[in-house]
Design a protein around this motif. Structure first.
Motif, PDB file in Angstrom:
ATOM      1  N   UNK A 231       0.971  -1.072  -0.026  1.00 12.29           N
ATOM      2  CA  UNK A 231       0.084  -0.039   0.054  1.00 12.29           C
ATOM      3  C   UNK A 231       0.802   1.230  -0.154  1.00 12.29           C
TER       4      UNK A 231
ATOM      5  N   UNK B 263       3.777   1.432  -1.095  1.00  6.82           N
ATOM      6  CA  UNK B 263       4.571   1.908  -2.536  1.00  6.82           C
ATOM      7  C   UNK B 263       3.534   2.192  -3.705  1.00  6.82           C
ATOM      8  N   UNK B 264       2.385   1.885  -3.399  1.00  2.00           N
ATOM      9  CA  UNK B 264       1.226   2.599  -4.159  1.00  2.00           C
ATOM     10  C   UNK B 264       1.192   4.172  -3.952  1.00  2.00           C
ATOM     11  N   UNK B 265       0.921   4.299  -2.812  1.00  2.00           N
ATOM     12  CA  UNK B 265       0.638   5.839  -2.294  1.00  2.00           C
ATOM     13  C   UNK B 265       1.953   6.718  -2.562  1.00  2.00           C
ATOM     14  N   UNK B 266       3.219   6.131  -2.207  1.00  2.00           N
ATOM     15  CA  UNK B 266       4.488   6.973  -2.339  1.00  2.00           C
ATOM     16  C   UNK B 266       5.032   7.079  -3.800  1.00  2.00           C
ATOM     17  N   UNK B 267       4.659   6.075  -4.814  1.00  2.00           N
ATOM     18  CA  UNK B 267       5.015   6.376  -6.116  1.00  2.00           C
ATOM     19  C   UNK B 267       4.440   7.649  -6.630  1.00  2.00           C
ATOM     20  N   UNK B 268       2.992   7.657  -6.576  1.00  2.00           N
ATOM     21  CA  UNK B 268       2.431   8.823  -7.207  1.00  2.00           C
ATOM     22  C   UNK B 268       3.146  10.218  -6.677  1.00  2.00           C
TER      23      UNK B 268
ATOM     24  N   UNK C 255       6.058  10.549  -5.384  1.00  2.00           N
ATOM     25  CA  UNK C 255       7.481  10.899  -5.628  1.00  2.00           C
ATOM     26  C   UNK C 255       7.828  11.048  -6.937  1.00  2.00           C
ATOM     27  N   UNK C 256       6.902  10.740  -7.873  1.00  2.00           N
ATOM     28  CA  UNK C 256       7.356  10.827  -9.516  1.00  2.00           C
ATOM     29  C   UNK C 256       6.932  12.407  -9.994  1.00  2.00           C
TER      30      UNK C 256
END
Lengths: 199, 199
Positions: free
Chosen positions: B44, B46-51, B53-54
């Motif tokens: 969860x 990884x999903x939230x942080x990806x958006x 941090x990109x």
């Protein structure tokens, strides 16, 4: 240039899931980059809340959102029959056919020495307690038709023979309805011949 | 008995992902029920942080964790060549071959009237600005070899002809290296014959 670190992290998470290889994981992670923020949040929430909101039914050991689960809590169910399945999904598959009104018992797997799963790792003690304490007259063994599933069925059948009043049955194996004889594998065909019945 | 509500919610989330049908979504959701709490939390996160941090590289429009991205920020790159791709994944695929040292421009898709994607939905204005403002001498069109990719390449080629100093090229299409002629489709084979070259 490699994958940016946040994408790499999500790719690794997707790769952990069964049946998802490196290429699929990349495709899924990049798809998530195109999703709206709210959608990604919904996804993450669904993951987190599922674990919090699920429990194991204290009677049949199925995964459910309450205990006892809807089947065990239903007063109209025939409590004298227990159908033994490996997995909650198997139980739901039998429920979908809407023709069985007994109870279930979910083992949580099958005996598999290769994977280190012995009888103690399954919900077998709970099953024996139910047979001993409740008025169970039939135990239907509906484990999978694999080496592990068959071994588990044999193991339970042997244990269950200690209970005099109990009839132990195994679901039928043979040609699937609508299936072509030509395409059936040898073992299925052998079973279908072996267990032929008069009409 | 239906799927418990928390599982149903996660199944629906998995079903939204490309290439995951109802059966796979069920399998994945039930797999998550067997995962350790920390693993689910990691997923969860990884999903939230990806958006979060990109970002999009301000120069080439690639998805990256910084802007300018590692390629645009590399002083050793040949800034006179721009390779135009549809997607950040295409750019990473070309990077993996380790034989191209120019820059990229990521369009973010291809012209596709059926899906409502016209030239304005792509990062084309940014590309034209780069050609106008920087010393670009070659534009390599590496969009996919699909109807949409070809149409996009033709569209860009026509726009680029307004710049006198600029050479516009298209990546070669033909038989894949190691591929059997026998198994190549007609159109690939036709291209391979059409664009044959003296040796």
């Amino acid at each position: 240039m490699q994958f940016p670190e946040p994408i790499l992290r999500l790719i690794q998470q997707f790769e952990r899931l069964p049946g998802i290889g490196p290429k699929s994981a990349q495709r899924l992670a990049f798809y998530v980059t195109t999703m709206a923020d709210e959608q990604v949040q919904e996804f993450a929430q669904a993951l987190l809340r599922m674990k919090q909101e699920l429990t194991i039914c204290e009677q049949c050991c199925a995964i459910s959102d309450r205990s006892p689960c809807p089947v065990c809590g239903d007063p109209l169910r025939d409590r004298s029959v227990i159908c033994v399945v490996q997995d909650t999904r198997d139980m739901l598959a039998i429920e979908r056919m809407q023709a069985y009104d007994g109870l279930y018992h979910v083992l949580g797997g099958a005996i598999s020495p290769m994977d280190g799963i012995g009888p103690d790792q399954l919900h077998l003690r709970e099953l024996l307690q139910r047979i001993a304490n409740e008025q169970v007259t039939e135990l239907i063994l509906a484990t999978n038709s694999t080496v592990e599933g068959e071994a588990t069925a044999m193991y339970i059948a042997r244990l269950a023979h200690h209970f005099d009043q109990l009839q132990v049955t195994r679901i039928a194996h043979g040609i699937p309805v609508g299936g072509d004889l030509e395409y059936a594998d040898e073992i299925t065909l052998k079973r279908a011949m072996e267990f032929r019945r008069p009409i």
